[in-house]
Enzyme design. Structure first.
Site, mmCIF file in Angstrom:
data_model
loop_
_atom_site.group_PDB
_atom_site.id
_atom_site.type_symbol
_atom_site.label_atom_id
_atom_site.label_comp_id
_atom_site.label_asym_id
_atom_site.label_seq_id
_atom_site.Cartn_x
_atom_site.Cartn_y
_atom_site.Cartn_z
ATOM 1 N N TRP A 131 0.818 -1.218 0.000
ATOM 2 C CA TRP A 131 0.000 0.000 0.000
ATOM 3 C C TRP A 131 0.855 1.272 0.000
ATOM 4 O O TRP A 131 0.334 2.365 -0.112
ATOM 5 C CB TRP A 131 -0.968 -0.001 1.177
ATOM 6 C CG TRP A 131 -0.359 -0.383 2.486
ATOM 7 C CD1 TRP A 131 0.249 0.439 3.390
ATOM 8 C CD2 TRP A 131 -0.307 -1.712 3.053
ATOM 9 N NE1 TRP A 131 0.678 -0.283 4.475
ATOM 10 C CE2 TRP A 131 0.345 -1.602 4.301
ATOM 11 C CE3 TRP A 131 -0.756 -2.953 2.625
ATOM 12 C CZ2 TRP A 131 0.567 -2.703 5.125
ATOM 13 C CZ3 TRP A 131 -0.543 -4.045 3.445
ATOM 14 C CH2 TRP A 131 0.111 -3.922 4.676
ATOM 15 N N GLU A 184 -6.016 0.988 5.149
ATOM 16 C CA GLU A 184 -6.232 1.585 6.463
ATOM 17 C C GLU A 184 -7.329 0.863 7.242
ATOM 18 O O GLU A 184 -7.203 0.643 8.449
ATOM 19 C CB GLU A 184 -6.594 3.069 6.317
ATOM 20 C CG GLU A 184 -5.423 3.958 5.914
ATOM 21 C CD GLU A 184 -4.287 3.926 6.922
ATOM 22 O OE1 GLU A 184 -4.553 3.792 8.137
ATOM 23 O OE2 GLU A 184 -3.124 4.027 6.495
ATOM 24 N N THR A 219 -5.423 -4.934 13.328
ATOM 25 C CA THR A 219 -4.898 -6.155 12.710
ATOM 26 C C THR A 219 -3.430 -5.944 12.354
ATOM 27 O O THR A 219 -3.058 -4.899 11.810
ATOM 28 C CB THR A 219 -5.686 -6.521 11.431
ATOM 29 O OG1 THR A 219 -7.085 -6.602 11.742
ATOM 30 C CG2 THR A 219 -5.233 -7.850 10.873
ATOM 31 N N TYR A 260 -8.871 9.506 12.330
ATOM 32 C CA TYR A 260 -7.566 8.945 11.960
ATOM 33 C C TYR A 260 -7.558 8.485 10.503
ATOM 34 O O TYR A 260 -6.631 8.799 9.745
ATOM 35 C CB TYR A 260 -7.179 7.771 12.871
ATOM 36 C CG TYR A 260 -5.896 7.118 12.411
ATOM 37 C CD1 TYR A 260 -4.663 7.621 12.810
ATOM 38 C CD2 TYR A 260 -5.920 6.046 11.507
ATOM 39 C CE1 TYR A 260 -3.484 7.065 12.337
ATOM 40 C CE2 TYR A 260 -4.747 5.493 11.030
ATOM 41 C CZ TYR A 260 -3.532 5.999 11.452
ATOM 42 O OH TYR A 260 -2.367 5.459 10.978
#
Length: 263
Positions: A23, A36, A42, A119
């Protein structure tokens, strides 16, 4: 340590030690959004293969928006917190419907998308568009507290103000990736003693564990009845039925007449 020296220290380290993550090879906001959402709660190692498979199956926001809910959930299985998959597809549908498939560069607009909080909105703006919006995850919080000698009790609001001033002009993407890698490899929780704001509770045989097991069985068998689940998971009927009803309310499954299936 002054601001310039801090920036140089982190970016110099990053130039040699940065992780090669899929990514990070794109500025496509759709791909950034997927990474994201997957990375929420995770670990990176578990996300890598799922991220690549997800993009192979749903290469564009339009593909994800029109996919069947069951196919999305089946592909997501194994990552946990399956509601994230629902939110991700809902967000894709909003992008297609309201923005003709083009992601807005406006923070307020991004915050209207399902599953996108402050976020994640900042992460899209930073990693996709290289705009100077602070992304303060656990690693970055720990680095700022340690390197700037801040109190662990500092509020996120105050930390946000400090983090915003530290972003090198025109290098938001590199800066945040560098901080994340530095916190993961060098300034770890063990080394600094700085604890995260929240800690995950025991997973095995937790409510979340049973939800995950139900989802895995549904991916394998497509349809399962309550009696089968009671035998397979060795759990009381009332407990499993409550979970099934909860999962249906969250649009993760269809449940009626003691029979569960993917939507």
């Amino acid at each position: 340590m002054n601001q310039r020296a801090f920036q140089q220290k982190i970016l110099t380290w990053y130039a040699t030690h940065k992780r090669d993550l899929s990514w990070r090879q794109t500025t496509d906001p759709y791909r950034i959004l997927i990474s994201e959402i997957m990375l929420q709660q995770t670990q990176v190692d578990r996300v890598i293969s799922k991220y690549l498979l997800f993009l192979e199956t749903f290469p564009t926001v339009h593909d994800l928006a029109r996919a069947s809910r069951g196919d999305v959930l089946a592909l997501w299985s194994g990552l946990g917190y399956n509601r994230r998959a629902i939110h991700l597809q809902d967000a894709a549908q909003h992008i297609v419907k309201d923005y003709e498939g083009i992601f807005p560069k406006n923070r307020d607009a991004l915050l209207t998308l399902p599953g996108v909080g402050p976020y994640t909105a900042n992460a899209i703006l930073s990693f996709a568009f290289n705009l100077s919006y602070p992304c303060i995850d656990t690693n970055i919080r720990r680095i700022l507290i340690h390197e700037l000698h801040l109190s662990e009790a500092i509020s996120m609001k105050e930390l946000y103000k400090i983090a915003e001033k530290l972003i090198p002009k025109g290098r938001s993407r590199d800066w945040h990736n560098a901080l994340m890698d530095y916190g993961s490899a060098v300034l770890t929780t063990k080394k600094t003693g700085i604890k995260p704001l929240t800690t995950q509770s025991k997973f095995l045989h937790s409510r979340r564990w049973y939800r995950g097991q139900i989802m895995k069985l549904l991916v394998q068998k497509k349809k399962i009845n309550l009696d089968y689940l009671i035998l397979a998971l060795k759990k009381e009927k009332f407990f499993l039925e409550e979970i099934l009803q909860e999962m249906e309310k969250e649009r993760l499954i269809i449940y009626a007449n003691n029979l569960a299936q993917l939507p």
